[in-house]
Design an enzyme around this catalytic site. Structure first.
Site, PDB file in Angstrom:
ATOM      1  N   TYR A 176      -9.323 -11.269  -6.798  1.00 37.23           N
ATOM      2  CA  TYR A 176      -8.511 -10.610  -8.009  1.00 37.23           C
ATOM      3  C   TYR A 176      -9.415 -12.103  -8.751  1.00 37.23           C
ATOM      4  O   TYR A 176      -8.466 -12.125 -10.091  1.00 37.23           O
ATOM      5  CB  TYR A 176      -7.202 -10.669  -7.576  1.00 37.23           C
ATOM      6  CG  TYR A 176      -6.909  -9.037  -7.541  1.00 37.23           C
ATOM      7  CD1 TYR A 176      -6.964  -7.521  -7.549  1.00 37.23           C
ATOM      8  CD2 TYR A 176      -6.822  -9.278  -5.272  1.00 37.23           C
ATOM      9  CE1 TYR A 176      -6.637  -7.122  -6.933  1.00 37.23           C
ATOM     10  CE2 TYR A 176      -6.690  -8.260  -4.930  1.00 37.23           C
ATOM     11  CZ  TYR A 176      -6.716  -7.058  -5.417  1.00 37.23           C
ATOM     12  OH  TYR A 176      -6.398  -6.064  -5.144  1.00 37.23           O
ATOM     13  N   ARG A 232       0.639  -1.326   0.094  1.00 34.88           N
ATOM     14  CA  ARG A 232      -0.223  -0.382   0.320  1.00 34.88           C
ATOM     15  C   ARG A 232       0.720   1.555   0.428  1.00 34.88           C
ATOM     16  O   ARG A 232       1.506   1.033   0.204  1.00 34.88           O
ATOM     17  CB  ARG A 232      -1.029   0.531   1.053  1.00 34.88           C
ATOM     18  CG  ARG A 232      -1.894  -1.351   1.087  1.00 34.88           C
ATOM     19  CD  ARG A 232      -2.729  -1.266   2.661  1.00 34.88           C
ATOM     20  NE  ARG A 232      -3.908  -2.129   2.709  1.00 34.88           N
ATOM     21  CZ  ARG A 232      -3.368  -3.256   2.895  1.00 34.88           C
ATOM     22  NH1 ARG A 232      -2.160  -3.513   3.373  1.00 34.88           N
ATOM     23  NH2 ARG A 232      -4.378  -3.847   3.182  1.00 34.88           N
ATOM     24  N   HIS A 288      -2.910   3.012  -6.447  1.00 35.55           N
ATOM     25  CA  HIS A 288      -3.336   1.450  -6.328  1.00 35.55           C
ATOM     26  C   HIS A 288      -3.640   0.369  -7.521  1.00 35.55           C
ATOM     27  O   HIS A 288      -3.858  -1.096  -6.586  1.00 35.55           O
ATOM     28  CB  HIS A 288      -4.929   1.513  -5.773  1.00 35.55           C
ATOM     29  CG  HIS A 288      -5.158   0.600  -4.647  1.00 35.55           C
ATOM     30  ND1 HIS A 288      -4.873   0.290  -3.101  1.00 35.55           N
ATOM     31  CD2 HIS A 288      -5.641  -0.496  -5.155  1.00 35.55           C
ATOM     32  CE1 HIS A 288      -5.312  -0.714  -2.599  1.00 35.55           C
ATOM     33  NE2 HIS A 288      -6.399  -1.328  -4.111  1.00 35.55           N
ATOM     34  N   HIS A 314      -3.578  -8.919   3.312  1.00 33.20           N
ATOM     35  CA  HIS A 314      -4.825  -8.476   3.500  1.00 33.20           C
ATOM     36  C   HIS A 314      -5.230  -9.569   4.736  1.00 33.20           C
ATOM     37  O   HIS A 314      -4.720 -10.924   4.988  1.00 33.20           O
ATOM     38  CB  HIS A 314      -5.722  -9.524   2.267  1.00 33.20           C
ATOM     39  CG  HIS A 314      -5.325  -8.857   1.163  1.00 33.20           C
ATOM     40  ND1 HIS A 314      -6.446  -8.940  -0.432  1.00 33.20           N
ATOM     41  CD2 HIS A 314      -5.909  -7.564   0.431  1.00 33.20           C
ATOM     42  CE1 HIS A 314      -6.366  -8.320  -0.839  1.00 33.20           C
ATOM     43  NE2 HIS A 314      -5.959  -7.171  -0.265  1.00 33.20           N
ATOM     44  N   ARG A 347      -1.146  -2.365  -6.913  1.00 30.17           N
ATOM     45  CA  ARG A 347      -1.645  -3.795  -6.058  1.00 30.17           C
ATOM     46  C   ARG A 347      -2.074  -4.717  -6.813  1.00 30.17           C
ATOM     47  O   ARG A 347      -1.884  -5.787  -6.578  1.00 30.17           O
ATOM     48  CB  ARG A 347      -2.175  -3.099  -4.687  1.00 30.17           C
ATOM     49  CG  ARG A 347      -1.778  -3.701  -3.818  1.00 30.17           C
ATOM     50  CD  ARG A 347      -2.713  -2.650  -2.734  1.00 30.17           C
ATOM     51  NE  ARG A 347      -3.151  -3.793  -1.360  1.00 30.17           N
ATOM     52  CZ  ARG A 347      -3.313  -4.027  -0.936  1.00 30.17           C
ATOM     53  NH1 ARG A 347      -1.466  -4.543  -0.656  1.00 30.17           N
ATOM     54  NH2 ARG A 347      -3.404  -4.874   0.081  1.00 30.17           N
ATOM     55  N   LYS A 399      -2.472   0.248   8.251  1.00 31.77           N
ATOM     56  CA  LYS A 399      -3.235  -0.219   7.935  1.00 31.77           C
ATOM     57  C   LYS A 399      -4.172  -1.168   9.002  1.00 31.77           C
ATOM     58  O   LYS A 399      -5.039  -0.818   9.660  1.00 31.77           O
ATOM     59  CB  LYS A 399      -3.576  -0.477   6.659  1.00 31.77           C
ATOM     60  CG  LYS A 399      -5.771  -0.500   5.885  1.00 31.77           C
ATOM     61  CD  LYS A 399      -6.240  -0.949   5.114  1.00 31.77           C
ATOM     62  CE  LYS A 399      -7.442  -0.763   4.724  1.00 31.77           C
ATOM     63  NZ  LYS A 399      -8.002  -1.347   3.501  1.00 31.77           N
TER      64      LYS A 399
END
Length: 137
Positions: A119, A3, A84, A110, A87, A26
């Site tokens: 994805y 990120r 982003h 994640h 990513r 995050k």
């Protein structure tokens, strides 16, 4: 696949024995990721260019977005691209090269594999499109 918040906080002392060890901004979860030989070589070159411990001199998010728009324009890309997107590209490439969904989820940091499954659906769509391109015999 990091990120933007994690990239901005990267320092050289977080790299040890070919691994990047850091705490996600995050989620605050600790991460340890092996760096490819190519990444290690780039980092070695980068260390010679900066006079501080920070790996990248990313002054502000606004500056990053400005530079990104500049690069996109120079490349002649007309598509809307954000930071982003890198990513997303990382995740899609991992799945394209048959890295399993669980590992991709961990590489992206994640907390829930359901987030990563988005994805996988993109890859399935690409497979469907490939079959549709085959001639009818």
């Amino acid at each position: 696949g990091l990120r933007i918040s994690d990239i901005r906080s990267l320092t050289f002392n977080k790299i040890k024995d070919g691994y990047l060890a850091y705490r996600q901004t995050k989620t605050t979860s600790p991460e340890r990721i092996k760096l490819s030989p190519n990444a290690l070589e780039i980092l070695k070159e980068q260390k010679q260019l900066v006079n501080e411990n920070k790996i990248f001199n990313l002054k502000s998010k606004e500056y990053i977005f400005y530079k990104l728009r500049e690069w996109i324009e120079k490349a002649g890309i007309k598509k809307h691209i954000t930071f982003h997107c890198a990513r997303h590209t990382f995740a899609t490439l991992c799945l394209t090269y048959d890295i399993d969904l669980f590992t991709v989820s961990k590489l992206l940091g994640h907390q829930d594999i359901k987030t990563t499954q988005i994805y996988a659906k993109l890859i399935d769509k690409k497979k469907d499109e490939a079959i549709d391109k085959l001639p009818n015999l």
